[in-house]
Design an enzyme around this catalytic site. Structure first.
Site, PDB file in Angstrom:
ATOM      1  N   PRO A  80       0.825  -1.218   0.000  1.00 20.06           N
ATOM      2  CA  PRO A  80       0.000   0.000   0.000  1.00 20.06           C
ATOM      3  C   PRO A  80       0.850   1.254   0.000  1.00 20.06           C
ATOM      4  O   PRO A  80       1.875   1.338   0.685  1.00 20.06           O
ATOM      5  CB  PRO A  80      -0.807  -0.135   1.287  1.00 20.06           C
ATOM      6  N   CYS A  81       0.409   2.240  -0.798  1.00 18.45           N
ATOM      7  CA  CYS A  81       1.310   3.305  -1.228  1.00 18.45           C
ATOM      8  C   CYS A  81       1.055   4.661  -0.584  1.00 18.45           C
ATOM      9  O   CYS A  81       1.683   5.642  -0.965  1.00 18.45           O
ATOM     10  CB  CYS A  81       1.171   3.474  -2.747  1.00 18.45           C
ATOM     11  N   GLN A  82       0.153   4.779   0.381  1.00 17.61           N
ATOM     12  CA  GLN A  82      -0.209   6.104   0.875  1.00 17.61           C
ATOM     13  C   GLN A  82       0.976   6.951   1.343  1.00 17.61           C
ATOM     14  O   GLN A  82       1.013   8.159   1.087  1.00 17.61           O
ATOM     15  CB  GLN A  82      -1.230   5.989   2.015  1.00 17.61           C
ATOM     16  N   PHE A  84       3.774   7.338   0.146  1.00 17.67           N
ATOM     17  CA  PHE A  84       4.577   7.851  -0.962  1.00 17.67           C
ATOM     18  C   PHE A  84       3.742   8.478  -2.069  1.00 17.67           C
ATOM     19  O   PHE A  84       4.271   8.857  -3.108  1.00 17.67           O
ATOM     20  CB  PHE A  84       5.425   6.713  -1.554  1.00 17.67           C
TER      21      PHE A  84
END
Length: 408
Positions: A80-82, A84
């Protein structure tokens, strides 16, 4: 030969469907999200572990996949990328990045890689993982790979590159970072782009971008599903915006009415697909006026969103359209995953048959219809017409000024 993949942070299966098309079998998939796991179980017979990867041992993952250490051909996943994400950066002025507790997903990916020792790995993330001057996420993974090699005697290589899905035949402009490595130390060579904008493609000897019409042209256009109708204060303004435009059409520099200031809204505000162009990036959790919208002035159906992500046809999506969009919008375009999976097979396993064209890229349609007619601006919005200041620039807008005043 069918190869075995371990899939972490699988979501609705965007990476998995692409690897499947390239002859890989998902031996085991893992995700925390219950709706994503339910979707995977509906659509495929892969073993699915539902839970927090930090609480699931690597032995349990191997057992579920019927694998021994070193037996998997590849580990794939998009943590999960939140921490970045660019949207997170614009919302707060910066992002906590590795200081964000959610960045623990990178640590867990590396932990499973070390414990399972697959022949190769692929890690996908948002472009923000590798922003210039803000690449600590990539460097964290690089150091992690070095520690794995020192601890296990493996020789995992490390190659990183940002790719735009549209440049590989996906009918969507979507940029992602991929990190790929081989256990035997060989270096992965990323494929060269195969597609370009129409006005550049001939000179570059490339195919032109696949378009939204290529992806959606055989699907019914004027759907009467109430869940697809745009709602909110701007709903009646959308028909006055041409295909391929957004709210900027109604600024002093656009061709419509001067209702907004130049660049005073997010790019995807009132953004509408153009039939002859790729879609813009599909959003996972859009607001009521966040596009891209269909050229018929409505939201996109789950089937249409899946087409723009180059998922295989015939998938069963959640009944809730918003839930379907969340899962689809968080996924990797499957055709891009297929391109990379084919290259991995060709380079690591020396299977030249995988030079052939990916199967999930939509076929080009012979004729693209003319753009839809544009409506007049409803009178209810004309009170907004007037002189509007353009956005003053990054870090100088109203929200940034408010943050600075609070910090003073």
């Amino acid at each position: 030969m069918q190869l075995k993949a371990i899939s972490l942070y699988s979501g609705i299966g965007g990476l998995d469907f692409g690897f499947e098309a390239a002859g890989f079998e998902t031996a085991v998939a893992l995700d925390l999200d219950g709706a994503a796991c339910a979707s995977l179980r509906l659509n495929r017979k892969w073993p699915v572990i539902e839970g927090d990867v930090s609480r699931i041992t690597s032995d349990a993952i191997l057992r579920a996949g019927g694998l021994a250490v070193g037996e998997a051909d590849i580990l794939i996943g998009g943590p999960p990328c939140q921490p970045f994400s660019k949207s997170g950066y614009w919302a707060t002025g910066d992002a906590k990045r590795l200081d964000d507790p959610r960045a623990n997903t990178l640590h867990q990916y590396l932990r499973v890689l070390q414990d399972t020792q697959p022949a190769a790995f692929l890690l996908e993330n948002v472009l923000g993982l590798a922003y210039s001057g803000k690449s600590e996420g990539v460097e964290h993974v690089r150091r992690g790979i070095a520690r794995i090699n020192a601890a296990t005697g493996s020789r995992y290589s490390f190659e990183v590159q940002a790719l735009n899905a549209a440049e590989f035949g996906v009918p969507q402009l979507r940029e992602r970072v991929f990190i790929i490595g081989f256990r035997d130390g060989r270096h992965f060579r990323f494929p060269s782009r195969t597609h370009a904008p129409a006005d550049e493609s001939v000179e570059l000897h490339l195919e032109s971008f696949r378009s939204a019409w290529d992806a959606l042209g055989d699907l019914p256009s004027n759907l009467n599903d109430p869940a697809l109708q745009m709602t909110g204060k701007w709903a009646e303004l959308l028909p006055s915006i041409p295909e391929g435009s957004n709210y900027l059409w109604h600024t002093p520099r656009g061709g419509g009415q001067p209702l907004f200031g130049w660049r005073t809204r997010f790019w995807n505000f009132l953004l509408k697909l153009a039939k002859d162009q790729p879609s813009w990036t599909i959003q996972a959790q859009p607001g009521p006026a966040t596009g891209p919208f269909h050229w018929s002035n409505r939201r996109l159906s789950a089937a249409e969103l899946g087409r723009l992500q180059t998922f295989p046809d015939g998938l069963i999506y959640p009944e809730s359209r918003s839930e379907a969009q969340r899962l689809i919008g968080n996924a990797v375009p499957s055709a891009l995953a297929e391109v990379l999976a084919r290259e991995i097979r060709r380079q690591l396993f020396r299977e030249e048959a995988y030079r052939s064209a990916p199967t999930l890229i939509p076929q080009r349609r012979a004729a693209c219809p003319r753009p839809e007619p544009v409506a007049s601006v409803p009178q209810k919005y004309m009170f907004l017409a007037g002189d509007h200041q353009a956005h003053p620039g990054t870090g100088k807008g109203r929200r940034a000024a408010t943050r600075l005043s609070r910090a003073a």
